[in-house]
Design a protein around this motif. Structure first.
Motif, PDB file in Angstrom:
ATOM      1  N   SER A  17       0.838  -1.195   0.000  1.00 23.16           N
ATOM      2  CA  SER A  17       0.000   0.000   0.000  1.00 23.16           C
ATOM      3  C   SER A  17       0.872   1.244   0.000  1.00 23.16           C
ATOM      4  CB  SER A  17      -0.907   0.012   1.236  1.00 23.16           C
ATOM      5  OG  SER A  17      -1.498   1.281   1.406  1.00 23.16           O
ATOM      6  N   SER A  18       0.450   2.271  -0.734  1.00 20.00           N
ATOM      7  CA  SER A  18       1.124   3.587  -0.727  1.00 20.00           C
ATOM      8  C   SER A  18       2.594   3.474  -1.083  1.00 20.00           C
ATOM      9  CB  SER A  18       1.001   4.251   0.657  1.00 20.00           C
ATOM     10  OG  SER A  18      -0.298   4.126   1.167  1.00 20.00           O
ATOM     11  N   ASP A  29      -2.210  -3.740  -0.908  1.00 15.29           N
ATOM     12  CA  ASP A  29      -3.256  -3.531  -1.911  1.00 15.29           C
ATOM     13  C   ASP A  29      -3.304  -4.718  -2.874  1.00 15.29           C
ATOM     14  OD1 ASP A  29      -3.621  -1.059  -0.804  1.00 15.29           O
ATOM     15  OD2 ASP A  29      -2.779   0.074  -2.489  1.00 15.29           O
ATOM     16  N   TYR A  30      -4.480  -4.995  -3.368  1.00 16.36           N
ATOM     17  CA  TYR A  30      -4.628  -6.040  -4.382  1.00 16.36           C
ATOM     18  C   TYR A  30      -4.721  -5.398  -5.759  1.00 16.36           C
ATOM     19  CZ  TYR A  30      -5.225  -9.294  -0.589  1.00 16.36           C
ATOM     20  OH  TYR A  30      -5.004 -10.069   0.528  1.00 16.36           O
ATOM     21  N   LYS A 307     -14.134  -5.916   6.048  1.00 19.39           N
ATOM     22  CA  LYS A 307     -12.846  -5.496   6.567  1.00 19.39           C
ATOM     23  C   LYS A 307     -12.831  -5.481   8.090  1.00 19.39           C
ATOM     24  CE  LYS A 307     -10.336  -4.221   2.885  1.00 19.39           C
ATOM     25  NZ  LYS A 307      -9.663  -3.014   2.428  1.00 19.39           N
ATOM     26  N   GLU A 324      -4.788  -4.218   8.301  1.00 16.86           N
ATOM     27  CA  GLU A 324      -6.122  -4.119   7.706  1.00 16.86           C
ATOM     28  C   GLU A 324      -6.326  -5.404   6.931  1.00 16.86           C
ATOM     29  OE1 GLU A 324      -6.905  -0.525   5.485  1.00 16.86           O
ATOM     30  OE2 GLU A 324      -8.494  -1.483   4.341  1.00 16.86           O
TER      31      GLU A 324
ATOM     32  N   LEU B  59      -8.979  -2.865  -8.872  1.00 16.41           N
ATOM     33  CA  LEU B  59      -7.996  -2.658  -7.804  1.00 16.41           C
ATOM     34  C   LEU B  59      -8.748  -2.793  -6.487  1.00 16.41           C
ATOM     35  CD1 LEU B  59      -5.040  -1.611  -7.079  1.00 16.41           C
ATOM     36  CD2 LEU B  59      -6.086   0.654  -6.901  1.00 16.41           C
ATOM     37  N   GLU B  60      -8.056  -3.301  -5.462  1.00 17.89           N
ATOM     38  CA  GLU B  60      -8.663  -3.311  -4.129  1.00 17.89           C
ATOM     39  C   GLU B  60      -7.612  -2.866  -3.132  1.00 17.89           C
ATOM     40  OE1 GLU B  60     -11.069  -6.812  -3.003  1.00 17.89           O
ATOM     41  OE2 GLU B  60     -10.587  -6.221  -0.942  1.00 17.89           O
ATOM     42  N   ALA B  61      -7.656  -1.585  -2.826  1.00 14.49           N
ATOM     43  CA  ALA B  61      -6.625  -1.002  -1.968  1.00 14.49           C
ATOM     44  C   ALA B  61      -7.135  -0.873  -0.538  1.00 14.49           C
ATOM     45  CB  ALA B  61      -6.217   0.370  -2.512  1.00 14.49           C
ATOM     46  N   THR B  62      -6.211  -0.553   0.355  1.00 20.09           N
ATOM     47  CA  THR B  62      -6.594  -0.453   1.759  1.00 20.09           C
ATOM     48  C   THR B  62      -7.299   0.868   2.064  1.00 20.09           C
ATOM     49  OG1 THR B  62      -4.374   0.374   2.228  1.00 20.09           O
ATOM     50  CG2 THR B  62      -4.780  -1.949   2.635  1.00 20.09           C
ATOM     51  N   ILE B  63      -8.022   0.844   3.160  1.00 18.10           N
ATOM     52  CA  ILE B  63      -8.744   2.029   3.632  1.00 18.10           C
ATOM     53  C   ILE B  63      -7.775   2.987   4.315  1.00 18.10           C
ATOM     54  CG2 ILE B  63     -10.412   2.748   5.405  1.00 18.10           C
ATOM     55  CD1 ILE B  63     -11.997   0.144   4.625  1.00 18.10           C
ATOM     56  N   ILE B  64      -6.847   2.411   5.065  1.00 15.55           N
ATOM     57  CA  ILE B  64      -5.805   3.237   5.683  1.00 15.55           C
ATOM     58  C   ILE B  64      -4.590   3.218   4.768  1.00 15.55           C
ATOM     59  CG2 ILE B  64      -4.187   3.416   7.620  1.00 15.55           C
ATOM     60  CD1 ILE B  64      -6.383   2.354   9.428  1.00 15.55           C
ATOM     61  N   MET B  65      -4.165   4.401   4.349  1.00 20.00           N
ATOM     62  CA  MET B  65      -2.999   4.500   3.466  1.00 20.00           C
ATOM     63  C   MET B  65      -2.026   5.511   4.073  1.00 20.00           C
ATOM     64  SD  MET B  65      -4.791   4.368  -0.298  1.00 20.00           S
ATOM     65  CE  MET B  65      -5.861   5.781  -0.147  1.00 20.00           C
ATOM     66  N   SER B  66      -0.915   5.693   3.422  1.00 20.98           N
ATOM     67  CA  SER B  66       0.040   6.685   3.899  1.00 20.98           C
ATOM     68  C   SER B  66      -0.627   8.057   3.956  1.00 20.98           C
ATOM     69  CB  SER B  66       1.236   6.746   2.953  1.00 20.98           C
ATOM     70  OG  SER B  66       1.966   7.927   3.195  1.00 20.98           O
ATOM     71  N   LEU B 275      -8.717   7.487   7.740  1.00 21.95           N
ATOM     72  CA  LEU B 275      -9.576   6.579   6.980  1.00 21.95           C
ATOM     73  C   LEU B 275      -9.873   7.283   5.661  1.00 21.95           C
ATOM     74  CD1 LEU B 275     -12.100   5.279   9.643  1.00 21.95           C
ATOM     75  CD2 LEU B 275      -9.704   4.693   9.245  1.00 21.95           C
ATOM     76  N   GLN B 286      -1.447   3.980  -7.097  1.00 29.47           N
ATOM     77  CA  GLN B 286      -0.994   2.704  -7.667  1.00 29.47           C
ATOM     78  C   GLN B 286      -0.985   2.716  -9.187  1.00 29.47           C
ATOM     79  OE1 GLN B 286       0.543   0.668  -6.006  1.00 29.47           O
ATOM     80  NE2 GLN B 286      -0.398   0.065  -4.071  1.00 29.47           N
ATOM     81  N   LYS B 307     -15.208   0.871   0.817  1.00 34.28           N
ATOM     82  CA  LYS B 307     -15.692   1.767   1.858  1.00 34.28           C
ATOM     83  C   LYS B 307     -14.894   3.069   1.879  1.00 34.28           C
ATOM     84  CE  LYS B 307     -18.878  -0.580   4.245  1.00 34.28           C
ATOM     85  NZ  LYS B 307     -19.071  -1.009   5.611  1.00 34.28           N
TER      86      LYS B 307
END
Lengths: 651, 651
Positions: A17-18, A29-30, A307, A324, B59-66, B275, B286, B307
């Motif tokens: 991620s990031s 990340d996917y 999640k 996460e 794409l499926e990225a995280t909710i919490i990122m940098s 978030l 990405q 989300k």
């Protein structure tokens, strides 16, 4: 694992991620292929657990819920790692994972004065007087407050005099050491007063002293302080010092793993909320709503995918333990054994289960066994052979106090055999907790029970009531309900049976999506070494996914890009398949390279459109070549049969 | 709306989150039917946007990122509502949504002393001297500091004397008022010194005084304070006082709408994370990873469902504006117009678009138009007729500074016509921001451009370069890059064209899942009033969902529950359909009541198994009754044809 991590990035399964900002530890990340793989797995689970059954319904609850839910569940109080904190940098380390340090420990007995709190002892008191008062208090069991460095020295001097008559045989040095130790011991109990600093071998006392001043400034907010050195000693492999700062770590304290935030514009205690650390609790909280609106009755289940977040101190093993993640959880509500017995006259013995088709006389053991088998069958159905899995039945002493049994389904990862899913028999703990914390009844009314109860013999009623009563009493007592109240409540609960009322028990199969994805990738990973015409040897990767989970089901490949008839035909085939499955169309590069690319993406089948498809050999007109990923074998199939040939394989 | 909210709860579409704990404002859970409906919508979007196309990947990225991502995107600095805070309770209200208050305002000029900060003016200074100094400073443009009540009184007394010679015609009362106003004005500028409290009509001065003491204690931490009353006046419909506490609100300040948390064990500024308030930014972050691993080239898109969270100050309109919600976003990356022109010799004029099939000479306007049409077609395809939708083309002055156009697709909700989706042409703003903030190149290399560029006439090269240069310069200048640096960078960017390099532009169709679900429910809601045999009139609800989104596609109903042959046959039909769609099996109650229940759940078709199915009329053996939800009409169909009859309707 390194190969797998690298493949995941290279083929767009999983990225950090990031990443362009240096990443964020514990978040992944996917990418395009990963997102498809994950969707397939979640979809298969949802279908298997909900849509294919009459007795399970779905739920999609929020990630942020009332913080009361986490009080009831115990997460606010107990969902924590034991952590130790550096008193200066405030950095924390897990108490059981402190990197061992060696070197010299320097002990300072604080600084010359302490600006905080009122002072009980004062360094302008004469030494004998102060020492006597401190020691008198200490002997009485009172703890001195706020000893500063000079106080400790005075205490040591007094103690030496005080001890002399009783220790005449000791040498003066020995006596001094005894008195010093006593003073130090008292000072240590006062906390904050003694500073211990570990300095690696070879570094001088001055570096410790510098740190002691830093400590005094940071902790006492004391400028120009004068830390008083007391003693030093060597240590090896100590876990009591912060690996970076060298300061002695504070005592281990619980650090909650829930991510905290505030809802609404004010950051006050009233507005604290947590990111859910599991999806299960929402199911319990909405149990009555679902029961009342879904035409289900016990036994039935509520399932959720979503999640969850845990502020892991040390995320590790790629996506296996991340901060996460996604869960797939089912709470399957069942009748307590006493109710099963009242209705059916008996409870099925699990050792004699002749069928895994649910029966009315199943108690918790049979249902638990059933779900273990169902879940293993699920994993087998998506391509994890039984030989890659292990069942681990938790030992009685490992179980949570409310759990009757728990089976972990483990997968043999390259980094060790680790849990994919836990299947726990959680008794009526969760619903009972929410009933007590919310004040809302969480029990059900069961007409069958009410009718059956009237027909029971009195002795049987007594036995079953007693059994139910004892279970309820045990729960209430464990939760700290005072005895008289617990007895009354348990009695009320037991007398509810006659009215057809009880709190359901629950079996909880709880799976992690991300670790399952990782297991599928690890299991699918294989290498093929091939030698080409020119004698060049090449090793390439094949991801042997089960077609049900494969991100791409079929690649449609025209033999040549620059033959419009081939391209047109290929696009027709693509459009034929596409409404039914994820199809990848590729016309770039040699056919061999395109096959290799698809093998690495885990595409189950390649469908090649060539000149025979166009009728070069008339008997092959409108047929295509199907190439199998795993062994490279090929066969010829009519386009008209293609869809019906593929569909059963991928569903 | 009330009817819809109540239906949603009653039938298990939507519940309040954490309802048993009194709920949590702005959070909603989806029950069994709602979860299915939502899954269907998300699945249809994913299929439509990704799987059915060659040019979009998921794409499926995280909710919490940098947190850097939100600095680059501008959210840390500007994603905020203007809020005003009560100085005592710290409660905030949106500056534009303060409930108007009427009553009497009491003005206090602070308390007798102020323990904070050093004092510039002191109430033991003689009044004339202090008053003179304050006024002198004020006239010089310096602001007095820390005036306490007595200072203000002294200032007023001095001011009265000072003003007298110039105002001989005024009465003493008039002069006093003038001086008082001057003193008050100065005191007000000192902030904190003047306390204004609105007291509803009928309440006495004492209640204001009590509040002033509360203020002094809370804000000055001043015990036993003595607030000095100065004046009072009536107000009506004022928005300057907190509706609950009555204290004058502070000035409007930005309040960030992102939920904040900390990652890792230490709650320090270094560990702040948010978030995500939208899913889009992960796609930009990405972009290069996806480009490099997915065999796509510009134009192509990356899509994501997931989300997002916004700490809305006033969540409202049921699920329409909630704090946790789900988005479906596509970022479709296109060539800048200069590049399209260099390669194709022209850019398609949007007014003359003869086809909505993507063409190589499409510039941003054509692509934007294309996506507007695609998205409207999507809504029509899931049952929202064009008459329920509106297109709103944002006016130039409404657009974000980087946006070239934005179209909102609105739906006519019962509470007003509101946005379902926005389709924005965002230029190269987002990728450029991430390039600047991360220091990583976000541009692409385009072989076609490089080849085309060499064939261009010099004049054309110059024109296109200049155009690109100006756009880049405009962006860099707006972002505050200093002129010399901006010019150099823009020049570099423009000269990149010749090497085939550019930063793609983007078209962003961004839809809200929850508001779409609400739109679908509102649109499906209808009532039927029927009179039964006994003359009893009943109004019942029918949810006329499009079969593609309906939570249950078919209900399978044996006519009678207690005929094993009917039940067996019905279960066979259920098992025939179930692998292909969500089926509900129901054998409880009269067939009419079961139909009504399914109508209320929005089930598209009821399939009834009756005695004819078993062969009572031999010619009807193995046929079933299909009942249409919307008009109650029925027809007879062979079981063997059932699946092929249903599938095209629900897909």
């Amino acid at each position: 694992m390194e190969k797998i991590v690298s493949l995941c990035k290279r083929r767009g399964f999983i990225y950090q991620s990031s990443e362009i900002y240096g990443g964020i530890n514990g978040f992944w990340d996917y990418g395009p292929l990963g997102a498809e793989l994950k969707r397939n797995v979640k979809e298969l689970w949802w279908n298997d657990m909900i849509r294919q059954r009459d007795d399970v319904v779905g739920l999609e609850a929020t990630i942020i819920m009332s913080p009361q839910i986490w009080k009831a569940s115990g997460h606010v109080d107990t969902f924590a790692d034991m952590m130790r904190e550096c008193p200066v940098t405030k950095k924390r380390v897990r108490a059981d994972q402190v990197e061992p340090q060696s070197g010299t420990v320097y002990v300072f007995i604080g600084v010359l004065s302490d600006p905080e709190d009122g002072k009980l002892y004062h360094h302008d008191t004469p030494e004998t007087d102060l020492g006597r008062r401190v020691l008198e208090d200490y002997v009485k069991g009172e703890r001195p407050k706020n000893l500063v460095a000079l106080d400790v020295i005075k205490l040591a001097l007094f103690a030496r005099e005080r001890l002399k008559p009783f220790n005449e045989q000791r040498s003066p040095e020995d006596l001094a050491a005894l008195a010093n130790n006593l003073a130090l011991k008292i000072a240590e109990e006062v906390n904050r007063t003694v500073i211990k600093i570990l300095v690696p071998n070879g570094k001088p006392f001055e570096s410790a002293q510098k740190k002691a001043i830093e400590y005094a400034e940071a902790v006492y907010r004391q400028k120009n302080s004068w830390p008083v050195g007391w003693e030093s000693y060597p240590v090896s492999s100590s876990q009591d010092f912060h690996p970076e700062s060298g300061f002695e770590l504070g005592i281990a304290r619980p650090f909650n793993l829930m991510f905290k935030t505030y809802v609404g514009p004010v950051e006050s205690e009233d507005n604290v909320a947590y990111l859910r650390p599991e999806t299960a609790q929402a199911i319990f909280a909405q149990f009555k709503n679902v029961l009342e609106t879904s035409r289900q009755k016990v036994p039935f289940g509520i399932a959720q995918v979503g999640k969850a977040f845990r502020n892991e101190v040390t995320p590790r093993n790629f996506t296996f333990r991340s901060r996460e993640f996604e869960q797939m959880e089912l709470e399957f509500f069942i009748k307590p054994d006493e109710v099963v017995e009242a209705i059916n006259g008996n409870v099925s013995s699990v050792s004699q289960l002749s069928t895994l088709n649910p029966q009315p006389n199943w108690g918790w053991e049979a249902w638990h066994k059933y779900w273990v088998e169902e879940r293993i069958a699920f994993y087998e159905g998506i391509g994890l052979p039984r030989t890659t899995l292990e069942e681990y039945w938790q030992k009685p002493e490992e179980l949570a106090h409310y759990a009757k049994a728990c089976v972990d389904i483990l997968f043999k990862f390259p980094f060790g055999t680790q849990e994919l899913e836990g299947i726990a028999a959680r008794s009526d703990f969760d619903l009972s907790q929410h009933e007590r914390f919310s004040g809302k009844p969480m029990g059900v009314f069961d007409e069958e029970l009410r009718a059956a109860w009237t027909k029971l013999e009195e002795a049987r009623k007594g036995e079953l009531s007693k059994c139910y009563y004892e279970a309820r009493l045990k729960y209430l007592t464990k939760m700290g309900v005072e005895p008289a109240k617990a007895e009354k409540e348990a009695k009320d609960d037991a007398s509810g049976l006659a009215k057809g009322q009880y709190i359901p028990h629950v079996i909880e199969p709880s799976a992690g999506v991300d670790r399952l994805i990782l297991a599928l990738i690890c299991n699918a990973y294989s290498e093929a070494t091939e030698t080409d015409d020119k004698g060049k040897t090449e090793t390439r990767v094949i991801l042997k996914f089960h077609p049900r989970v494969a991100p791409i089901k079929a690649a449609v490949l025209p033999l040549l890009k620059n033959k419009p008839e081939l391209v047109k035909k290929a696009q027709e085939v693509r459009d034929l398949l596409r409404p039914w499955m994820n199809v990848f169309y590729d016309d770039g590069g040699s056919i061999g390279r395109r096959y290799a690319r698809q093998d690495e993406a885990g595409t189950s089948f390649c469908v090649t459109i060539d000149f025979d498809t166009l009728g070069e050999k008339p008997e092959l007109k409108d047929t295509v070549t199907i190439r199998y990923r795993d062994d490279g074998k090929q066969e010829r199939l009519a386009i008209g049969e293609l869809l019906n040939w593929l569909l059963p394989k991928i569903r």
